[in-house]
Design a protein around this motif. Structure first.
Motif, PDB file in Angstrom:
ATOM      1  N   ARG A 201       0.842  -1.208   0.000  1.00 24.04           N
ATOM      2  CA  ARG A 201       0.000   0.000   0.000  1.00 24.04           C
ATOM      3  C   ARG A 201       0.868   1.246   0.000  1.00 24.04           C
ATOM      4  NH1 ARG A 201      -2.874  -0.477   4.368  1.00 24.04           N
ATOM      5  NH2 ARG A 201      -2.216   1.196   5.744  1.00 24.04           N
ATOM      6  N   ILE A 202       0.590   2.119  -0.940  1.00 25.08           N
ATOM      7  CA  ILE A 202       1.271   3.415  -0.969  1.00 25.08           C
ATOM      8  C   ILE A 202       0.277   4.472  -0.475  1.00 25.08           C
ATOM      9  CG2 ILE A 202       2.837   2.762  -2.863  1.00 25.08           C
ATOM     10  CD1 ILE A 202       0.245   5.192  -3.754  1.00 25.08           C
ATOM     11  N   ASP A 203       0.808   5.537   0.126  1.00 21.86           N
ATOM     12  CA  ASP A 203      -0.048   6.623   0.606  1.00 21.86           C
ATOM     13  C   ASP A 203       0.694   7.943   0.419  1.00 21.86           C
ATOM     14  OD1 ASP A 203      -2.551   7.156   2.737  1.00 21.86           O
ATOM     15  OD2 ASP A 203      -0.895   8.585   2.904  1.00 21.86           O
ATOM     16  N   GLY A 204      -0.007   8.949  -0.073  1.00 23.19           N
ATOM     17  CA  GLY A 204       0.605  10.252  -0.306  1.00 23.19           C
ATOM     18  C   GLY A 204       1.147  10.864   0.978  1.00 23.19           C
ATOM     19  N   ARG A 205       2.327  11.435   0.905  1.00 25.81           N
ATOM     20  CA  ARG A 205       2.928  12.068   2.091  1.00 25.81           C
ATOM     21  C   ARG A 205       2.464  13.516   2.182  1.00 25.81           C
ATOM     22  NH1 ARG A 205       8.528  12.470   1.720  1.00 25.81           N
ATOM     23  NH2 ARG A 205       8.570  12.785   3.984  1.00 25.81           N
TER      24      ARG A 205
END
Ligand code: DGT
Ligand code: MG
Ligand code: MG
Ligand code: MG
Ligand code: MG
Length: 264
Positions: A27-31
């Motif tokens: 899972r990627i998530d915007g910083r």
């Protein structure tokens, strides 16, 4: 390459290969997208341009990493599901999370100008974090994806109501927050309808359900025992598999029964 006397340092590296026979989800998530969405004036509560840019970047990841069979995303996050038997990078965790994250970010930045008229500014470039989680069986994998889709729904219902109170009724953000404290889903649905004439169920599905990207055919495994020719043929075949974009329910059984091949 000849061994050097420095080569012993390699033994300090850690084996981080992920348990075989499990589903890998990256899972990627915007910083800091709270700030980023303000700087680039994302539409509230949902910016279709931003969502389409996320979806395009996720599709690019799926095209480049053939063992990813499904992806689910909303807001500033995307989950990528690898086929259970994947041997991509020998299932090494760091290789998987860094490659997914980097391919995604590269596409997001590259394609930004296709979706947004304003240019990216060097002091606020989009970046993403990334993690891997393992699920032992299709039950936990499906529960994971249900959790993300339920989260999308809960956040979207809240945000839709919150921004209606602020933008349409003129409440301050503080007062809108207070007005929604302790409310249930049914209260928000009712409030949207009675005060703003909005039937939440008629809101666009991309906002309510997020986006599912799915390979339309089974992905062939690339085994170490295969000849180079066989590997090349399988790679070529995999690269031609199309990706379908949906905004449907993935909590119920229908989606999965129609696509049993995803879970092998
Ligand atoms: P993080 O992930 O800990 O670095 O922090 P954030 O700020 O990225 O927070 P997160 O990931 O929990 O929440 C996503 C933020 O992005 C949230 O503040 C809302 C914003 N955002 C995402 N999509 C949209 C959109 O379409 N429109 C607007 N206005 N904001 C959005
Ligand atoms: Mg985060
Ligand atoms: Mg974030
Ligand atoms: Mg997020
Ligand atoms: Mg290298």
């Amino acid at each position: 390459m000849a061994n050097s006397r420095f080569e012993y340092v390699k033994s300090y590296e850690r084996d981080d290969s992920l348990l075989p026979g499990t589903y890998i989800v990256v899972r990627i998530d915007g910083r800091g997208f709270h700030r980023l969405s303000k700087r680039y004036e994302f539409t509230k509560p949902n910016d279709l341009r931003a969502l389409e840019l996320m979806n395009e970047s996720a599709a690019s990841v799926m095209n480049q990493i053939s063992d990813i069979v499904l992806a689910y995303g909303d807001s500033d996050e995307y989950s990528f599901v690898f086929k259970r038997s994947t041997q991509f990078f020998g299932r090494r965790e760091c290789k998987l999370v860094s490659t997914v994250c980097s391919v995604f970010t590269a596409c997001y930045v590259y394609s930004w100008s296709k979706h947004f008229a304003c240019a990216l500014e060097s002091d606020m470039l989009p970046s993403f974090d990334s993690r891997a989680v393992l699920y032992p069986s299709s039950k936990e994998l499906r529960d994971y994806l249900s959790w993300r889709q339920a989260d999308c729904h809960i956040n979207n219902l809240y945000n839709t109501t919150f921004w209606a109170l602020v933008l349409k009724k003129g409440l301050s953000e503080k007062d809108a927050n207070k007005a929604l404290e302790g409310t249930f889903s049914s209260d928000k649905n009712e409030l949207l309808f009675s005060e703003f004439g909005i039937n939440y169920n008629n809101e666009p599905e991309i906002f309510r359900k997020g986006t599912v990207l799915v390979k339309t055919q089974p992905v062939q495994s690339i085994e170490n025992t295969m000849s180079e020719r066989q590997k090349a043929r399988a790679t070529h075949k995999n690269a031609k598999i199309e990706i379908e974009q949906l905004h449907c329910d993935i909590i119920g059984n229908d989606f999965w029964e129609e696509r049993a091949y995803i879970l092998e």
